[in-house]
Design an enzyme around this catalytic site. Sequence first.
Site, PDB file in Angstrom:
ATOM      1  N   HIS A 122       0.888  -1.167   0.000  1.00 43.66           N
ATOM      2  CA  HIS A 122       0.000   0.000   0.000  1.00 43.66           C
ATOM      3  C   HIS A 122       0.930   1.221   0.000  1.00 43.66           C
ATOM      4  O   HIS A 122       2.034   1.169   0.546  1.00 43.66           O
ATOM      5  CB  HIS A 122      -0.817  -0.056   1.291  1.00 43.66           C
ATOM      6  CG  HIS A 122      -1.865   0.999   1.435  1.00 43.66           C
ATOM      7  ND1 HIS A 122      -1.574   2.285   1.788  1.00 43.66           N
ATOM      8  CD2 HIS A 122      -3.216   0.941   1.291  1.00 43.66           C
ATOM      9  CE1 HIS A 122      -2.698   2.982   1.863  1.00 43.66           C
ATOM     10  NE2 HIS A 122      -3.712   2.178   1.565  1.00 43.66           N
ATOM     11  N   ASP A 199       3.127  -4.033   8.383  1.00 43.92           N
ATOM     12  CA  ASP A 199       1.935  -3.231   8.137  1.00 43.92           C
ATOM     13  C   ASP A 199       0.739  -4.151   8.362  1.00 43.92           C
ATOM     14  O   ASP A 199       0.404  -4.977   7.514  1.00 43.92           O
ATOM     15  CB  ASP A 199       1.989  -2.692   6.699  1.00 43.92           C
ATOM     16  CG  ASP A 199       0.673  -2.057   6.261  1.00 43.92           C
ATOM     17  OD1 ASP A 199      -0.291  -2.079   7.040  1.00 43.92           O
ATOM     18  OD2 ASP A 199       0.633  -1.543   5.123  1.00 43.92           O
ATOM     19  N   GLN A 202      -4.451  -4.646   7.217  1.00 45.02           N
ATOM     20  CA  GLN A 202      -5.436  -5.615   6.731  1.00 45.02           C
ATOM     21  C   GLN A 202      -5.388  -6.923   7.519  1.00 45.02           C
ATOM     22  O   GLN A 202      -6.353  -7.677   7.501  1.00 45.02           O
ATOM     23  CB  GLN A 202      -5.193  -5.933   5.248  1.00 45.02           C
ATOM     24  CG  GLN A 202      -5.392  -4.759   4.328  1.00 45.02           C
ATOM     25  CD  GLN A 202      -6.848  -4.310   4.259  1.00 45.02           C
ATOM     26  OE1 GLN A 202      -7.768  -5.072   4.527  1.00 45.02           O
ATOM     27  NE2 GLN A 202      -7.056  -3.058   3.905  1.00 45.02           N
ATOM     28  N   LYS A 225     -10.513  -0.578  10.579  1.00 43.61           N
ATOM     29  CA  LYS A 225     -10.596  -1.830   9.818  1.00 43.61           C
ATOM     30  C   LYS A 225     -10.882  -3.009  10.760  1.00 43.61           C
ATOM     31  O   LYS A 225     -10.899  -4.160  10.356  1.00 43.61           O
ATOM     32  CB  LYS A 225      -9.303  -2.057   9.041  1.00 43.61           C
ATOM     33  CG  LYS A 225      -9.067  -0.964   7.985  1.00 43.61           C
ATOM     34  CD  LYS A 225      -7.995  -1.330   7.031  1.00 43.61           C
ATOM     35  CE  LYS A 225      -7.441  -0.116   6.300  1.00 43.61           C
ATOM     36  NZ  LYS A 225      -8.197   0.231   5.106  1.00 43.61           N
ATOM     37  N   CYS A 363      -4.705   2.324  -3.653  1.00 43.70           N
ATOM     38  CA  CYS A 363      -3.486   2.894  -3.042  1.00 43.70           C
ATOM     39  C   CYS A 363      -2.307   1.955  -3.251  1.00 43.70           C
ATOM     40  O   CYS A 363      -1.461   1.802  -2.344  1.00 43.70           O
ATOM     41  CB  CYS A 363      -3.670   3.190  -1.562  1.00 43.70           C
ATOM     42  SG  CYS A 363      -4.905   4.437  -1.238  1.00 43.70           S
TER      43      CYS A 363
END
Length: 405
Positions: A122, A199, A202, A225, A363
């Site tokens: 991303h 990261d 998600q 999220k 993104c």
Amino acid sequence: MSFDVAAVRAQFPILNREVNGKPLVYLDNAATTQKPQCVIDALVDYYSTCNSNVHRGAHKLADEATRRYEGARDIVAGFINASAREEVIWTSGTTESINIITHGIAQQLKAGDEVVVTEMEHHANLVTWQQACKQAGAALKVIPISDLGELDLESYKAALNEKTRIVAFPHVSNALGTLNPIADLTRWAKDAGALVAIDGAQGIAHGAIDVQALGCDFYSFSAHKLFGPTGMGVLWGRKELLAEWPVWKTGGEMIATVTYQDATWNELPYRLEAGTPNIADAIAMGVAIEWFQSLDQDGLKQHEAKLLARATELAEDFEGLTIIGNAKDKVGVLSFVMDSGHPADIGFLLDKQGIAIRTGHHCAEPLMGRLNVPGTARASFSIYNTLDEVEQLFTALKKVRMMLE
Ligand code: PLP
């Protein structure tokens, strides 16, 4: 006992609304999840009963607000199994968390150093590192992916050496749904002496993680999220690293002492949290995590896997549709293109039928270039979606195909 999706759905008031005269089918969960009533109630309750500034107040409300706010930090620490609560830094979301990591590392980067990222980043986990490398004269190594959307593990291992300062990769790719082998990726990078920043934007909504067992140095994620509010997130980092870092924002709360000429810094976590924090949203994030943890974790994973399996089956049989991202290990993300039209048109025509998906480059512009597509249409599933909604998506896509042909 099977996962009770109806009982979960009943807790999300927004799922009762209609869009364009049709019951909402919300399949844009990778962009943001919907919020259960308890999270909405937590926000209203905070502002209705104990709104106050935290830490410095000499009154009852400030005390209550502080206890709820710091209690939420404990919930996060428990959720990810942090070894200490002060390793949990509140941020506005994953993007800000990654920017803080980059700011800390950038001070140490020098020409000749290497930073490793992947082709599936991303922008939040790419542009930050790209700019830090440019400024320092360090090299940015980008690990390739296969056409299936899986990371090339041999290239990854080969890229690691004594010049590697930090490796940054996504737990899960937002554009492809690929679930990366984060434990292996972390171990190999640590063996090479590099720092590891994951990261988790998600990955976090697909089950609790254990940062100590993983052995990584940083893990970033956003509340929105994970059924929590927007504008709220977490940077988890090992305290011996964060405690040494240059402060990244200055102002109230983050200081220990101040004179007109100089200042000294507070302890963790406050040294990285300048100003009045996002109190209500931190509290609501804690509520969202407790709510998520109260669900049957195996059941929800199986439910999500069923949704993805059915969607993949229908997509594979759908003439003129190509799935983008076919990794062996995936979460509930179905990215696709169709011969009959541009992703933006697909999204528009699905919306007319009450179905919300995301279209575009997600993104991840360089990734779209790598995969040779202008963008994709992406349906992303969450625990409140049903098999019936998956069927509805494909019935609607048939109409879309007819309209575009
Ligand atoms: N990383 C990944 C993989 C994402 O999917 C996202 C958001 O979609 C981000 C980072 C940025 O998260 P946020 O916009 O909440 O800061």
